[in-house]
Design a protein around this motif. Structure first.
Motif, PDB file in Angstrom:
ATOM      1  N   ARG A 167       0.575  -0.801  -0.214  1.00  0.00           N
ATOM      2  CA  ARG A 167       0.037  -0.184   0.003  1.00  0.00           C
ATOM      3  C   ARG A 167       1.186   1.116   0.445  1.00  0.00           C
ATOM      4  O   ARG A 167       2.068   1.489   0.435  1.00  0.00           O
ATOM      5  N   ARG A 168       0.215   2.419  -0.467  1.00  0.00           N
ATOM      6  CA  ARG A 168       1.212   3.213  -0.085  1.00  0.00           C
ATOM      7  C   ARG A 168       1.285   4.208   0.936  1.00  0.00           C
ATOM      8  O   ARG A 168       0.550   3.787   2.534  1.00  0.00           O
ATOM      9  N   PRO A 169       2.384   4.441   1.265  1.00  0.00           N
ATOM     10  CA  PRO A 169       3.069   5.792   2.567  1.00  0.00           C
ATOM     11  C   PRO A 169       1.995   6.089   4.158  1.00  0.00           C
ATOM     12  O   PRO A 169       1.628   5.830   4.836  1.00  0.00           O
ATOM     13  N   GLU A 170       1.088   6.655   3.212  1.00  0.00           N
ATOM     14  CA  GLU A 170      -0.039   7.356   3.584  1.00  0.00           C
ATOM     15  C   GLU A 170      -1.811   6.287   4.465  1.00  0.00           C
ATOM     16  O   GLU A 170      -2.349   6.513   4.805  1.00  0.00           O
ATOM     17  N   GLN A 171      -1.843   5.037   3.632  1.00  0.00           N
ATOM     18  CA  GLN A 171      -2.775   4.273   3.957  1.00  0.00           C
ATOM     19  C   GLN A 171      -2.599   3.186   5.621  1.00  0.00           C
ATOM     20  O   GLN A 171      -1.202   2.992   5.507  1.00  0.00           O
ATOM     21  N   ARG A 172      -3.481   3.400   5.560  1.00  0.00           N
ATOM     22  CA  ARG A 172      -3.483   2.643   7.379  1.00  0.00           C
ATOM     23  C   ARG A 172      -4.168   1.337   7.052  1.00  0.00           C
ATOM     24  O   ARG A 172      -5.122   1.209   6.519  1.00  0.00           O
ATOM     25  N   VAL A 173      -4.001   0.291   8.206  1.00  0.00           N
ATOM     26  CA  VAL A 173      -4.267  -1.359   8.300  1.00  0.00           C
ATOM     27  C   VAL A 173      -4.939  -1.229   9.259  1.00  0.00           C
ATOM     28  O   VAL A 173      -3.768  -0.945  10.004  1.00  0.00           O
ATOM     29  N   VAL A 174      -5.514  -1.987   9.955  1.00  0.00           N
ATOM     30  CA  VAL A 174      -5.361  -2.254  11.179  1.00  0.00           C
ATOM     31  C   VAL A 174      -6.391  -3.280  11.326  1.00  0.00           C
ATOM     32  O   VAL A 174      -7.024  -3.963  10.621  1.00  0.00           O
ATOM     33  N   VAL A 175      -6.602  -5.196  12.088  1.00  0.00           N
ATOM     34  CA  VAL A 175      -7.272  -5.603  12.472  1.00  0.00           C
ATOM     35  C   VAL A 175      -7.516  -5.128  13.119  1.00  0.00           C
ATOM     36  O   VAL A 175      -7.255  -5.386  14.156  1.00  0.00           O
ATOM     37  N   LEU A 176      -8.845  -5.744  13.131  1.00  0.00           N
ATOM     38  CA  LEU A 176     -10.272  -6.197  14.214  1.00  0.00           C
ATOM     39  C   LEU A 176     -10.358  -7.832  14.300  1.00  0.00           C
ATOM     40  O   LEU A 176     -10.974  -7.997  12.947  1.00  0.00           O
ATOM     41  N   SER A 177      -9.926  -8.238  15.011  1.00  0.00           N
ATOM     42  CA  SER A 177     -10.593  -9.773  14.552  1.00  0.00           C
ATOM     43  C   SER A 177     -10.404 -10.274  16.567  1.00  0.00           C
ATOM     44  O   SER A 177      -9.867  -9.164  17.131  1.00  0.00           O
ATOM     45  N   GLY A 178     -11.053 -11.858  16.010  1.00  0.00           N
ATOM     46  CA  GLY A 178     -11.445 -11.758  17.238  1.00  0.00           C
ATOM     47  C   GLY A 178     -10.343 -13.098  17.988  1.00  0.00           C
ATOM     48  O   GLY A 178      -9.739 -13.593  17.307  1.00  0.00           O
ATOM     49  N   GLU A 179     -10.217 -13.143  19.288  1.00  0.00           N
ATOM     50  CA  GLU A 179      -9.244 -14.580  20.149  1.00  0.00           C
ATOM     51  C   GLU A 179      -7.848 -14.351  19.589  1.00  0.00           C
ATOM     52  O   GLU A 179      -7.098 -15.385  18.803  1.00  0.00           O
ATOM     53  N   LEU A 180      -7.507 -13.383  19.649  1.00  0.00           N
ATOM     54  CA  LEU A 180      -5.429 -12.891  19.120  1.00  0.00           C
ATOM     55  C   LEU A 180      -4.979 -13.134  20.202  1.00  0.00           C
ATOM     56  O   LEU A 180      -5.101 -12.868  21.450  1.00  0.00           O
ATOM     57  N   THR A 181      -3.935 -14.047  19.628  1.00  0.00           N
ATOM     58  CA  THR A 181      -2.772 -14.652  20.614  1.00  0.00           C
ATOM     59  C   THR A 181      -1.611 -13.203  20.258  1.00  0.00           C
ATOM     60  O   THR A 181      -1.358 -12.817  18.996  1.00  0.00           O
ATOM     61  N   ASP A 182      -0.892 -13.803  21.288  1.00  0.00           N
ATOM     62  CA  ASP A 182       0.054 -12.520  21.403  1.00  0.00           C
ATOM     63  C   ASP A 182       0.771 -12.810  19.399  1.00  0.00           C
ATOM     64  O   ASP A 182       1.730 -12.091  19.122  1.00  0.00           O
ATOM     65  N   ALA A 183       0.940 -14.251  19.575  1.00  0.00           N
ATOM     66  CA  ALA A 183       1.885 -14.829  18.396  1.00  0.00           C
ATOM     67  C   ALA A 183       1.356 -14.229  17.251  1.00  0.00           C
ATOM     68  O   ALA A 183       1.494 -13.692  16.457  1.00  0.00           O
ATOM     69  N   MET A 184      -0.551 -14.390  17.122  1.00  0.00           N
ATOM     70  CA  MET A 184      -0.641 -13.288  15.975  1.00  0.00           C
ATOM     71  C   MET A 184      -1.437 -12.395  16.084  1.00  0.00           C
ATOM     72  O   MET A 184      -0.563 -11.912  14.692  1.00  0.00           O
ATOM     73  N   ARG A 185      -0.926 -11.263  16.808  1.00  0.00           N
ATOM     74  CA  ARG A 185      -0.890  -9.997  17.154  1.00  0.00           C
ATOM     75  C   ARG A 185       0.350  -9.746  16.723  1.00  0.00           C
ATOM     76  O   ARG A 185       0.281  -8.700  15.297  1.00  0.00           O
ATOM     77  N   GLN A 186       1.447 -10.209  16.822  1.00  0.00           N
ATOM     78  CA  GLN A 186       2.869 -10.233  16.317  1.00  0.00           C
ATOM     79  C   GLN A 186       3.145 -10.084  14.774  1.00  0.00           C
ATOM     80  O   GLN A 186       3.853  -9.435  13.597  1.00  0.00           O
ATOM     81  N   LYS A 187       2.305 -11.426  14.491  1.00  0.00           N
ATOM     82  CA  LYS A 187       2.316 -11.956  12.807  1.00  0.00           C
ATOM     83  C   LYS A 187       1.804 -11.068  12.355  1.00  0.00           C
ATOM     84  O   LYS A 187       2.563 -10.443  11.021  1.00  0.00           O
ATOM     85  N   CYS A 188       0.976 -10.092  12.225  1.00  0.00           N
ATOM     86  CA  CYS A 188      -0.018  -9.159  11.897  1.00  0.00           C
ATOM     87  C   CYS A 188       1.169  -7.987  11.563  1.00  0.00           C
ATOM     88  O   CYS A 188       0.816  -7.331  10.578  1.00  0.00           O
ATOM     89  N   LEU A 189       1.442  -7.561  12.877  1.00  0.00           N
ATOM     90  CA  LEU A 189       2.349  -6.122  13.027  1.00  0.00           C
ATOM     91  C   LEU A 189       3.894  -6.483  11.882  1.00  0.00           C
ATOM     92  O   LEU A 189       4.400  -5.667  11.379  1.00  0.00           O
ATOM     93  N   ALA A 190       3.553  -8.043  11.936  1.00  0.00           N
ATOM     94  CA  ALA A 190       5.313  -8.265  10.766  1.00  0.00           C
ATOM     95  C   ALA A 190       4.320  -8.063   9.152  1.00  0.00           C
ATOM     96  O   ALA A 190       5.580  -8.031   8.627  1.00  0.00           O
ATOM     97  N   LEU A 191       3.454  -7.751   9.022  1.00  0.00           N
ATOM     98  CA  LEU A 191       2.963  -8.121   7.639  1.00  0.00           C
ATOM     99  C   LEU A 191       2.671  -6.807   7.616  1.00  0.00           C
ATOM    100  O   LEU A 191       1.423  -6.601   6.655  1.00  0.00           O
TER     101      LEU A 191
END
Length: 137
Positions: free
Chosen positions: A89-113
């Motif tokens: 995506r373009r630098p000014e675009q933002r992406v957030v994850v809004l999901s259920g049952e997030l583990t710490d590992a999944m949070r880290q994976k999302c941030l890595a992506l």
């Protein structure tokens, strides 16, 4: 909630925060859309309820949106595919994850992506809406 430090000043001059929502649960989607529409200067452009529809819309509308909101658990496919697509995506675009049952590992994976923030639907909805408000102002 995990949020990356980002500069929101690149949105100055935009008339509204244009949101693309990826959520397959109709009831939750309607609640999220209503809550977003209650925020001044927020416009929900479109939603997708599966990975293929989400990535197709994103690839066809790559400059139309400011914020993509991604649920990871979809009936068809996964929000991870859409999140992965958003790495270009373009630098000014933002992406957030809004999901259920997030583990710490999944949070880290999302941030890595390159997710800008990760919120749990069940416990961090207010934080998510506050994040959206901060982008819209």
């Amino acid at each position: 909630m995990q949020v990356k430090e980002t500069d929101h000043s690149s949105r100055k001059g935009h008339s509204s925060l244009k949101v693309f929502l990826i959520e397959d649960n109709v009831v939750l989607r309607n609640i999220i859309v209503a809550a977003l529409r209650d925020i001044p200067s927020v416009e929900v452009l479109f939603y997708a309820d599966n990975e293929i529809a989400a990535t197709n819309w994103l690839s066809s509308n790559d400059s139309a949106w400011d914020l993509a909101v991604v649920d990871l658990h979809l009936k068809k496919g996964s929000g991870v595919g859409a999140l992965s697509w958003c790495t270009t995506r373009r630098p000014e675009q933002r992406v957030v994850v809004l999901s259920g049952e997030l583990t710490d590992a999944m949070r880290q994976k999302c941030l890595a992506l390159r997710a800008d923030a990760v919120f749990d639907k069940g416990t961090e909805m207010d934080a998510f809406l506050n994040y959206c408000k901060s982008l819209a102002t």
